[in-house]
Motif scaffolding. Structure first.
Motif, PDB file in Angstrom:
ATOM      1  N   SER A 140      -8.545  -5.152   5.856  1.00  7.94           N
ATOM      2  CA  SER A 140      -8.904  -3.807   5.389  1.00  7.94           C
ATOM      3  C   SER A 140      -9.741  -3.080   6.436  1.00  7.94           C
ATOM      4  N   ASN A 163      -1.944  -2.422   4.154  1.00  5.36           N
ATOM      5  CA  ASN A 163      -0.998  -1.449   3.618  1.00  5.36           C
ATOM      6  C   ASN A 163      -0.067  -0.865   4.670  1.00  5.36           C
ATOM      7  N   THR A 164       0.229  -1.640   5.714  1.00  2.00           N
ATOM      8  CA  THR A 164       1.272  -1.231   6.650  1.00  2.00           C
ATOM      9  C   THR A 164       2.231  -2.413   6.799  1.00  2.00           C
ATOM     10  N   SER A 241       3.777  -6.306  -1.897  1.00  7.45           N
ATOM     11  CA  SER A 241       3.037  -5.506  -2.873  1.00  7.45           C
ATOM     12  C   SER A 241       1.533  -5.625  -2.695  1.00  7.45           C
ATOM     13  N   GLY A 245       2.193  -1.185   2.243  1.00  9.97           N
ATOM     14  CA  GLY A 245       1.769   0.102   1.704  1.00  9.97           C
ATOM     15  C   GLY A 245       2.898   0.744   0.928  1.00  9.97           C
ATOM     16  N   SER A 246       2.712   2.023   0.579  1.00  7.28           N
ATOM     17  CA  SER A 246       3.747   2.708  -0.178  1.00  7.28           C
ATOM     18  C   SER A 246       5.003   2.861   0.673  1.00  7.28           C
TER      19      SER A 246
END
Lengths: 298, 271
Positions: A140, A163-164, A241, A245-246
């Motif tokens: 993070s 998140n990548t 998940s 990331g999104s």
């Protein structure tokens, strides 16, 4: 045939038929059904009380609409392609990280090897979820890695890794590393040291003996390791998940969301069928490879 | 002669550092007194206290343990039967299908197994709860058990079994008195494997669990999704400690068992 033997065969056979094969039939059937606002949320449902005519009507209502839908919406294309790309790339990375470790283990003094083996196997017994979770705190923005890099002065601004896709690669390499190390170690350990000596006697340098003798002979282990990483990585859900990331599209995650968030069972089933088709080729190749290995050993 | 070169030393050191540093960091920060997981604020065991007082986690742990014991026991019985059938069963109708069904779950993505079992349970009207998770776990872990047990069955000397039959044992007695003691270590490691697989599983349990049967991985996953928390670190540390003790103890015990077996064989050869 003796009844005891029949009984012994029938129990595991029927168990697997009922809880492995039949469920797949159901998934396939639902993938041909239509989404509906009902409980269960799809149509048609088979009603046996209407007899043969009802069954025919039931069959006539099944169609491949959901599969057409999958090809039309480019979300699914992208998800399949990016799962493939992530799985291939992380398999290569795992090989690059795992091979030197397996090589080091195979060349370590004999009395170290049981301990080294145990050190590789121990993480495998530790919860998968915990091993993935451990990286959330490290990667993070205020995480351990960024603190460390800032402290050493290598970077001036914290990096965004969690998140990548990079975090997904790290997660896959980390959790599947034992699957890569163990088969490679098994082949390297059996490698006859006199072959290397022969190569050196015949004028090979140690480096070229490594490339010309060790690498080709370790191929069965490398292939087995790559399959053992690639196949589960393709359908991975937990890693994308938690660490992705999104923007991380992986088919396991799409299936999960289609089912739990959108509650679209027919589309989720169609996604599952296509994922299975995608996996059948590598699985059959892997089976063939394993059989060939077993024959070679006998 | 094997020697440790600088290349091997470096790759082993870096490799094991990569494998173990993340877990060490996780463990260290479970003793952090701050709520912020990433900033060290002093030693404290308060998160362990919070964890013990957290009913939801305790309930989930209990469900998980129950599921793991039941499913791994069922998986061991079924998997041993399946292995025996595969190795000793000879030819029978549908043998190829059977062996396919044993190997397929090993490589099946969990999302597919979970989805298909859930759809099965719904279509036969079985309410989701502990029973459905046990059925699901027993099914995929019996395949692992059967692989472990069949590798032992393949490697042992069949003539001892035949001797027992010649000396008047029924096939079942021969299995119980001769085969089972020989394959027992493999059966036990199969049970342990099935037990850990069940403790570990998130995806299949999420599909097959009902609202009242949340397992520990499901609980961990739902709280971890919101971000890191020191309580989860404490829980992870406890789980890592249990696994470490368990693995080291079993490996020492099996080492002792092998040594004893070798000694007995030597003595038998001398007598």
């Amino acid at each position: 045939m003796n009844p005891r033997r029949t009984f012994l065969i029938l129990i595991p056979y029927l168990w697997l038929l009922a809880l492995f094969l039949v469920p797949f039939g159901i998934v396939f059937k639902i993938s041909l059904s239509d989404t509906a606002l009902a409980i269960p949320p799809y149509l048609p449902t088979l009603d046996l009380s209407t007899g043969w005519a009802g069954f025919r009507e039931f069959l006539s209502e099944l169609d491949f609409e959901n599969y057409v839908w999958l090809t039309e919406d480019d979300l699914y294309w992208k998800a399949y392609l990016s799962s493939l790309q992530i799985a291939v790339f992380s398999t290569v990375l795992t090989l690059l990280v795992g091979f030197p470790i397996a090589y080091g283990m195979a060349n370590a003094p004999d009395q170290w090897r049981p301990t080294l083996m145990m050190l590789v196997i121990l993480p495998f017994w530790t919860s998968f979820l915990i091993r993935v979770y451990a990286w959330m705190g490290i990667l993070s923005t205020e995480g351990f890695l960024n603190q460390f890099l800032l402290w050493t002065g290598i970077i001036a601004e914290p990096l965004t890794i969690l998140n990548t896709n990079t975090a997904v690669y790290i997660g896959i390499v980390y959790t599947y590393l034992p699957f890569m190390i163990l088969p490679i170690y098994a082949t390297l350990e059996k490698l006859d040291a006199s072959l290397l000596e022969a190569a050196e006697d015949l004028g090979c340098s140690r480096t070229s003996a490594f490339w010309l003798v060790t690498i080709p002979l370790s191929r069965p282990g490398v292939i087995a390791g790559c399959f053992l990483v690639f196949i589960p990585a393709l359908g991975e859900f937990v890693i994308p998940s938690l660490l992705g990331g999104s923007g991380t599209l992986m088919i396991g995650k799409v299936l999960w969301e289609e089912f739990f968030s959108n509650r679209d069972w027919p589309v989720a089933s169609a996604v599952a069928v296509v994922l299975l088709l995608l996996l059948i080729v590598p699985i059959i190749l892997f089976q063939k490879h394993q059989e060939k290995q077993q024959e070679a050993e006998q | 002669m094997r020697r440790i070169t600088w290349f091997n030393a470096v790759s082993l050191t870096l490799g094991f550092a990569f494998l173990y540093i993340p877990m060490l960091i996780l463990i260290i920060f479970s003793f952090n007194s701050s709520k912020l997981v990433t900033v060290w604020a002093g030693f404290s065991t308060k998160w362990y206290g919070e964890l013990i007082r957290n009913e939801a986690f305790l309930d989930a742990a209990w469900v998980t343990l129950k599921v793991a014991v039941l499913s791994s026991t069922a998986a061991t019985v079924l998997g041993t039967m399946a292995a025996y059938v595969m190795v000793r069963g000879g030819r029978f109708f549908g043998r190829t299908l059977f062996s396919g069904m044993i190997y397929a779950p090993l490589v099946m993505p969990e999302v597919i197994t979970g989805l298909s079992l859930l759809l099965l349970f719904i279509s036969i009207g079985l309410d989701r709860g502990v029973l459905t998770i046990v059925l699901a776990h027993a099914t995929f872990s019996m395949c692992y058990v059967s692989v472990v047990v069949s590798s032992r069955l393949v490697s042992f000397d069949r003539s001892v079994e035949e001797a027992a039959l010649d000396l008047g044992c029924t096939p079942f007695e021969a299995f119980r008195l001769v085969t089972l003691p020989i394959i027992l270590p493999a059966v036990i490691s199969g049970w342990l494997l099935a037990f850990t697989l069940s403790l570990d599983d998130l995806v299949i349990a999420s599909f097959t669990a009902g609202p009242s049967s949340t397992t520990l991985p499901i609980k961990i996953f739902s709280s971890v999704r919101l971000g890191v928390s020191p309580e989860i670190n404490a829980l992870s540390t406890i789980m890592i400690a249990i696994v470490t003790v368990g693995v080291i103890a079993t490996s020492l015990l099996s080492k002792q068992a092998i040594a004893r077996q070798q000694r007995e064989e030597r003595e038998a050869a001398q007598a």
